[in-house]
Design a protein around this motif. Sequence first.
Motif, PDB file in Angstrom:
ATOM      1  N   TRP A   1      11.765  -6.761  -9.712  1.00 41.33           N
ATOM      2  CA  TRP A   1      12.445  -5.746  -8.911  1.00 41.33           C
ATOM      3  C   TRP A   1      12.111  -4.352  -9.428  1.00 41.33           C
ATOM      4  CZ3 TRP A   1      16.161  -2.275 -10.709  1.00 41.33           C
ATOM      5  CH2 TRP A   1      16.716  -1.462  -9.734  1.00 41.33           C
TER       6      TRP A   1
ATOM      7  N   GLY B   1       8.477  -3.410  -8.684  1.00 42.11           N
ATOM      8  CA  GLY B   1       8.160  -3.277  -7.271  1.00 42.11           C
ATOM      9  C   GLY B   1       8.859  -2.134  -6.561  1.00 42.11           C
ATOM     10  N   ARG B   2       9.636  -1.360  -7.272  1.00 42.18           N
ATOM     11  CA  ARG B   2      10.361  -0.275  -6.616  1.00 42.18           C
ATOM     12  C   ARG B   2       9.469   0.942  -6.430  1.00 42.18           C
ATOM     13  NH1 ARG B   2      10.410   1.659 -11.260  1.00 42.18           N
ATOM     14  NH2 ARG B   2      11.735   2.986 -12.461  1.00 42.18           N
ATOM     15  N   ILE B   3       9.674   1.623  -5.334  1.00 42.52           N
ATOM     16  CA  ILE B   3       8.931   2.840  -5.026  1.00 42.52           C
ATOM     17  C   ILE B   3       9.950   3.865  -4.539  1.00 42.52           C
ATOM     18  CG2 ILE B   3       7.264   3.903  -3.487  1.00 42.52           C
ATOM     19  CD1 ILE B   3       5.728   1.299  -3.513  1.00 42.52           C
TER      20      ILE B   3
ATOM     21  N   ASP C   1       6.692   7.927  -4.182  1.00 45.10           N
ATOM     22  CA  ASP C   1       6.307   7.677  -5.566  1.00 45.10           C
ATOM     23  C   ASP C   1       5.711   8.958  -6.153  1.00 45.10           C
ATOM     24  OD1 ASP C   1       6.481   5.932  -7.658  1.00 45.10           O
ATOM     25  OD2 ASP C   1       4.533   5.020  -7.329  1.00 45.10           O
TER      26      ASP C   1
ATOM     27  N   VAL D   1       1.406   2.909   1.915  1.00 44.75           N
ATOM     28  CA  VAL D   1       2.235   2.308   0.864  1.00 44.75           C
ATOM     29  C   VAL D   1       2.962   1.174   1.554  1.00 44.75           C
ATOM     30  CG1 VAL D   1       4.100   2.646  -0.775  1.00 44.75           C
ATOM     31  CG2 VAL D   1       2.474   4.476  -0.372  1.00 44.75           C
ATOM     32  N   GLN D   2       2.407  -0.025   1.431  1.00 42.71           N
ATOM     33  CA  GLN D   2       2.878  -1.163   2.187  1.00 42.71           C
ATOM     34  C   GLN D   2       3.418  -2.221   1.242  1.00 42.71           C
ATOM     35  OE1 GLN D   2       2.722  -4.531   2.908  1.00 42.71           O
ATOM     36  NE2 GLN D   2       1.276  -4.827   4.529  1.00 42.71           N
ATOM     37  N   ARG D   3       4.639  -2.669   1.510  1.00 40.05           N
ATOM     38  CA  ARG D   3       5.221  -3.787   0.783  1.00 40.05           C
ATOM     39  C   ARG D   3       5.456  -4.890   1.807  1.00 40.05           C
ATOM     40  NH1 ARG D   3       9.816  -0.266  -1.662  1.00 40.05           N
ATOM     41  NH2 ARG D   3       9.427   0.768   0.292  1.00 40.05           N
TER      42      ARG D   3
ATOM     43  N   TRP E   1       7.029  -7.637   1.988  1.00 33.94           N
ATOM     44  CA  TRP E   1       8.336  -8.270   2.154  1.00 33.94           C
ATOM     45  C   TRP E   1       9.326  -7.364   2.879  1.00 33.94           C
ATOM     46  CZ3 TRP E   1       6.095  -6.847  -2.424  1.00 33.94           C
ATOM     47  CH2 TRP E   1       6.683  -5.800  -3.116  1.00 33.94           C
ATOM     48  N   ILE E   2       8.926  -6.134   3.179  1.00 33.97           N
ATOM     49  CA  ILE E   2       9.773  -5.218   3.932  1.00 33.97           C
ATOM     50  C   ILE E   2       9.221  -5.122   5.348  1.00 33.97           C
ATOM     51  CG2 ILE E   2      10.568  -2.835   4.130  1.00 33.97           C
ATOM     52  CD1 ILE E   2      10.523  -2.689   1.109  1.00 33.97           C
TER      53      ILE E   2
ATOM     54  N   SER F   1       6.283   1.728   3.971  1.00 32.49           N
ATOM     55  CA  SER F   1       7.268   0.677   4.210  1.00 32.49           C
ATOM     56  C   SER F   1       8.648   1.153   3.784  1.00 32.49           C
ATOM     57  CB  SER F   1       6.918  -0.578   3.413  1.00 32.49           C
ATOM     58  OG  SER F   1       5.734  -1.142   3.856  1.00 32.49           O
ATOM     59  N   THR F   2       9.648   0.820   4.597  1.00 31.75           N
ATOM     60  CA  THR F   2      11.023   1.167   4.280  1.00 31.75           C
ATOM     61  C   THR F   2      11.963   0.197   4.990  1.00 31.75           C
ATOM     62  OG1 THR F   2      12.730   2.866   4.391  1.00 31.75           O
ATOM     63  CG2 THR F   2      11.080   2.884   6.131  1.00 31.75           C
TER      64      THR F   2
END
Length: 137
Positions: A41, A44-46, A58, A93-95, A97-98, A119-120
């Motif tokens: 966690w 992986g935080r931005i 970031d 900026v792509q995550r 899981w979001i 991603s948000t």
Amino acid sequence: MWPVALGVGFLLAAEIWMGGAGVRAWLPFAVLLPLSALLPWWLGRIRVAVTTTEFQVDDARLPLTVIADVVALDADGKREVLGVGSHPLAFVVQRPWIRGAVQVVLDDPADPTPFWVVSTRHPVELATALLAARGRA
């Protein structure tokens, strides 16, 4: 990453335990399993923020004056922007899981970047904040 981290934490706790009794039986699990959940966690935080003069993702900074438009994207819109509608010079900026994202279209002749995709979990709120801050700037 989460299942791997938890698996490694469990195996490490089991190695320390090795059939021991007392504190040695529960302490490794009580310490290592939460740590193995918190570490992914934290990594992986931005940080995404909108200030009075810029949009921060970031370490990247974007002046609000170069923002032409902001589009809140759902999962299908994000897939389209990152797939068929992608651009090789876009800042992404792509995550995975979001599900949601925001597309920030730029109007800066000095910068070849056509847009940012971030991603948000709250795309509508972020898009609203960006448009309001751009209007004030």
